[in-house]
Enzyme design. Structure first.
Site, mmCIF file in Angstrom:
data_model
loop_
_atom_site.group_PDB
_atom_site.id
_atom_site.type_symbol
_atom_site.label_atom_id
_atom_site.label_comp_id
_atom_site.label_asym_id
_atom_site.label_seq_id
_atom_site.Cartn_x
_atom_site.Cartn_y
_atom_site.Cartn_z
ATOM 1 C CE1 TYR A 165 -3.501 2.716 1.277
ATOM 2 C CE2 TYR A 165 -2.002 3.036 3.130
ATOM 3 C CZ TYR A 165 -3.114 3.438 2.398
ATOM 4 O OH TYR A 165 -3.834 4.543 2.794
ATOM 5 C CE LYS A 169 -3.530 5.685 -0.828
ATOM 6 N NZ LYS A 169 -4.628 6.555 -1.238
ATOM 7 C CG ASN A 194 -3.117 6.270 12.229
ATOM 8 O OD1 ASN A 194 -2.024 6.514 11.736
ATOM 9 N ND2 ASN A 194 -3.576 5.050 12.371
ATOM 10 N NE ARG A 213 -9.254 2.379 8.210
ATOM 11 C CZ ARG A 213 -9.569 3.346 7.346
ATOM 12 N NH1 ARG A 213 -8.603 4.130 6.899
ATOM 13 N NH2 ARG A 213 -10.810 3.549 6.946
ATOM 14 C CG ASP A 315 2.832 -2.028 13.539
ATOM 15 O OD1 ASP A 315 2.305 -1.218 12.760
ATOM 16 O OD2 ASP A 315 2.360 -2.297 14.659
HETATM 17 P P1 NAD Z 1 -12.537 4.050 3.346
HETATM 18 O O1 NAD Z 1 -12.144 2.637 3.102
HETATM 19 O O2 NAD Z 1 -13.474 4.343 4.446
HETATM 20 O O3 NAD Z 1 -13.138 4.666 2.008
HETATM 21 C C1 NAD Z 1 -12.703 4.295 0.727
HETATM 22 C C2 NAD Z 1 -13.918 4.336 -0.199
HETATM 23 O O4 NAD Z 1 -13.478 3.997 -1.511
HETATM 24 C C3 NAD Z 1 -15.020 3.342 0.186
HETATM 25 O O5 NAD Z 1 -16.277 3.979 0.309
HETATM 26 C C4 NAD Z 1 -15.014 2.344 -0.962
HETATM 27 O O6 NAD Z 1 -16.303 1.811 -1.251
HETATM 28 C C5 NAD Z 1 -14.498 3.212 -2.099
HETATM 29 N N1 NAD Z 1 -13.956 2.405 -3.176
HETATM 30 C C6 NAD Z 1 -13.163 1.324 -3.081
HETATM 31 N N2 NAD Z 1 -12.918 0.814 -4.295
HETATM 32 C C7 NAD Z 1 -13.574 1.614 -5.182
HETATM 33 C C8 NAD Z 1 -13.706 1.601 -6.596
HETATM 34 N N3 NAD Z 1 -13.119 0.672 -7.355
HETATM 35 N N4 NAD Z 1 -14.455 2.570 -7.171
HETATM 36 C C9 NAD Z 1 -15.078 3.527 -6.423
HETATM 37 N N5 NAD Z 1 -14.981 3.570 -5.080
HETATM 38 C C10 NAD Z 1 -14.236 2.620 -4.473
HETATM 39 O O7 NAD Z 1 -11.180 4.880 3.541
HETATM 40 P P2 NAD Z 1 -10.955 6.314 4.192
HETATM 41 O O8 NAD Z 1 -10.450 6.143 5.562
HETATM 42 O O9 NAD Z 1 -12.126 7.168 3.941
HETATM 43 O O10 NAD Z 1 -9.715 6.825 3.327
HETATM 44 C C11 NAD Z 1 -9.876 7.651 2.199
HETATM 45 C C12 NAD Z 1 -8.520 7.957 1.580
HETATM 46 O O11 NAD Z 1 -7.624 8.512 2.549
HETATM 47 C C13 NAD Z 1 -7.817 6.740 0.989
HETATM 48 O O12 NAD Z 1 -7.194 7.117 -0.207
HETATM 49 C C14 NAD Z 1 -6.775 6.377 2.014
HETATM 50 O O13 NAD Z 1 -5.664 5.760 1.434
HETATM 51 C C15 NAD Z 1 -6.435 7.724 2.619
HETATM 52 N N6 NAD Z 1 -5.991 7.598 4.017
HETATM 53 C C16 NAD Z 1 -6.869 7.550 5.044
HETATM 54 C C17 NAD Z 1 -6.417 7.467 6.347
HETATM 55 C C18 NAD Z 1 -7.335 7.498 7.526
HETATM 56 O O14 NAD Z 1 -6.860 7.762 8.627
HETATM 57 N N7 NAD Z 1 -8.626 7.255 7.365
HETATM 58 C C19 NAD Z 1 -5.037 7.389 6.607
HETATM 59 C C20 NAD Z 1 -4.162 7.398 5.535
HETATM 60 C C21 NAD Z 1 -4.655 7.511 4.249
HETATM 61 N N1 UDP Z 2 -3.674 -3.108 16.038
HETATM 62 C C1 UDP Z 2 -3.836 -3.794 17.250
HETATM 63 N N2 UDP Z 2 -4.998 -4.471 17.464
HETATM 64 C C2 UDP Z 2 -6.010 -4.512 16.564
HETATM 65 C C3 UDP Z 2 -5.839 -3.815 15.328
HETATM 66 C C4 UDP Z 2 -4.657 -3.112 15.101
HETATM 67 O O1 UDP Z 2 -2.941 -3.794 18.097
HETATM 68 O O2 UDP Z 2 -7.033 -5.141 16.848
HETATM 69 C C5 UDP Z 2 -2.448 -2.298 15.825
HETATM 70 C C6 UDP Z 2 -1.710 -2.485 14.492
HETATM 71 O O3 UDP Z 2 -0.812 -3.577 14.571
HETATM 72 C C7 UDP Z 2 -0.987 -1.155 14.371
HETATM 73 C C8 UDP Z 2 -1.969 -0.149 14.980
HETATM 74 O O4 UDP Z 2 -2.860 -0.933 15.791
HETATM 75 O O5 UDP Z 2 0.166 -1.169 15.190
HETATM 76 C C9 UDP Z 2 -2.768 0.672 13.992
HETATM 77 O O6 UDP Z 2 -3.399 -0.190 13.088
HETATM 78 P P1 UDP Z 2 -4.461 0.290 12.010
HETATM 79 O O7 UDP Z 2 -5.051 -0.938 11.400
HETATM 80 O O8 UDP Z 2 -5.425 1.246 12.584
HETATM 81 O O9 UDP Z 2 -3.672 1.047 10.863
HETATM 82 P P2 UDP Z 2 -2.189 1.621 10.626
HETATM 83 O O10 UDP Z 2 -2.013 2.801 11.522
HETATM 84 O O11 UDP Z 2 -1.204 0.536 10.941
HETATM 85 O O12 UDP Z 2 -2.203 1.979 9.201
#
Ligand code: NAD
Ligand code: UDP
Length: 359
Positions: A165, A169, A194, A213, A315
């Site tokens: 991943y 990215k 996060n 997550r 991790d």
């Molecule tokens: P999420 O999984 O909740 O949302 C992703 C959405 O994309 C979902 O609704 C899913 O249905 C849609 N999707 C997946 N495949 C698809 C496809 N082929 N066509 C159309 N839609 C599709 O994730 P999120 O937490 O909302 O994250 C959004 C973005 O932010 C992502 O690019 C992710 O990599 C990035 N990001 C998020 C976090 C976080 O803390 N949430 C951290 C790092 C990066």
């Molecule tokens: N983790 C954990 N217990 C769980 C799920 C996740 O200890 O039930 C840990 C995971 O190994 C990582 C951190 O929590 O160290 C955050 O994981 P997350 O899946 O939220 O995403 P990340 O920050 O690694 O992208």
């Protein structure tokens, strides 16, 4: 699929029904006059918004190139969120992870070039990979505080598929940068740290399957009175960022296209750093204040990453964002401390799932 708004008022959001997408959508529909074309394969988190007159839901995959072209050709700005971004998939479904996060996302970038759209691409803090501090047993802030334009991006070996991943990215960021350099693409890259809040992921067995997550994993354990699982002891650290603060940052970027053009921004809350073990204890404490007395007694248990995620998981040790760039350029800083963010989030999950879990 047309509306009477000029193209300048149209925004396309891929992944609009995800955790971040649903919050951005809600904010833009309540506080702006944009028309939003939301693209997603699911609508589960945005059903209540589908009839909004400023919103057109496009139930398509981003792989459906003709449909996506038609939508993007009418928009001035594209917010690219669609992704597979759940760590349990990185070593179990790496082909899908790389395909959606790089190959399919690249098509969107090419369309942005063709239609001269502004692109706001959600990348990830995982592009930083491992910290120098972790590798060299150092405590120097320069070895663990992550700066957008200076910090080295350090991945593990190819066989450690956790990095599928992050690598996808990272390459996406590099090609966006290259399109900006060679063809003048107008872009902003966002690196989220996060984000947490209501609507994050799903509760396995209730409204989804698999391993979500950490926040949703811990919520499932709390709701079902099962031990919270600490992967390899829960010693890794994360800086959890409340979704409202994150959406505030996004709005600053959206509303300041010139300042944000061809920039990369960390969005995170360095003051909210915590080990996963301490996150578990804090969530238990807060849950006990919300749920009926005695409904959670299961505690925590340690599990190996091999057992929890399978082979190829590794991790990220620590991720502390330097947020001085976005603070200086756009005047944003996060406001919500971890305790408050978790209180709001746990209350939301308890209201949504509490009764189901009890039955
Ligand atoms: P999420 O999984 O909740 O949302 C992703 C959405 O994309 C979902 O609704 C899913 O249905 C849609 N999707 C997946 N495949 C698809 C496809 N082929 N066509 C159309 N839609 C599709 O994730 P999120 O937490 O909302 O994250 C959004 C973005 O932010 C992502 O690019 C992710 O990599 C990035 N990001 C998020 C976090 C976080 O803390 N949430 C951290 C790092 C990066
Ligand atoms: N983790 C954990 N217990 C769980 C799920 C996740 O200890 O039930 C840990 C995971 O190994 C990582 C951190 O929590 O160290 C955050 O994981 P997350 O899946 O939220 O995403 P990340 O920050 O690694 O992208």
């Amino acid at each position: 699929m047309t509306n009477s708004q000029p193209r300048t008022k149209n925004i396309a959001i891929t992944g609009c029904s995800g955790f971040i997408g649903s919050h951005i959508l809600e904010r833009l529909l309540t506080t702006s006059d944009y028309h939003i074309y939301g693209i997603d394969i699911s609508e589960s988190k945005i059903r209540h918004l589908i009839n909004n007159k400023s919103f057109t839901f496009c139930h398509h995959s981003i792989t459906d190139t003709p449909k996506i072209r038609e939508i993007l050709s009418q928009c001035e700005t594209v917010v690219s969120l669609a992704a597979l971004c759940n760590p349990s998939l990185y070593n179990t479904k790496p082909v899908d992870v790389i395909t959606i996060n790089f190959t399919n996302a690249l098509e969107i970038i090419k369309m942005c070039c063709e239609f001269k759209c502004r692109l706001i691409q959600f990348s990830t803090c995982e592009v930083y990979g491992k910290t120098l501090a972790g590798l060299m047993c150092s405590n120097k802030p320069d070895d663990y505080i992550l700066k957008e334009d200076q910090t080295n991006l350090i991945m593990g070996p190819v066989s450690t598929q956790r990095w599928s991943y992050a690598s996808a990215k990272q390459l996406l960021e590099r090609i966006i940068y290259a399109y900006g350099f060679e063809y003048g693409l107008n872009y902003t890259i966002v690196r989220p740290f996060n984000f947490i809040g209501p609507q994050m992921d799903y509760i396995p067995g209730s409204d989804g399957e698999g391993v979500p997550r950490v926040l949703a994993c811990f919520m499932k354990s709390l709701l079902y009175n099962k031990p919270l699982k600490l992967v390899d002891g829960g010693l890794s650290r994360r800086c959890f960022t409340f979704i409202k603060d994150a959406v505030d940052a996004f709005v600053q970027i959206l509303e300041n296209p010139e300042i944000s053009n061809q920039q990369i921004f960390n969005i995170g809350n360095p003051k909210n750093e915590i080990t996963i073990k301490d996150l578990a204890y804090l969530m238990i404490e807060l849950y006990e204040q919300i749920a009926p007395r005695g409904s959670f007694t299961a505690g925590t248990e340690i599990i190996s990453s091999l057992e929890f995620y399978g082979k190829g998981y590794e991790d990220s040790d620590r991720r502390v964002p330097d947020i001085s760039k976005i603070q200086n350029m756009l005047g944003w800083k996060p406001e919500t401390d971890l305790r408050k963010a978790l209180q709001i989030t746990i209350e939301h999950y308890f209201r949504k799932y509490g009764t189901t879990a009890e039955n």
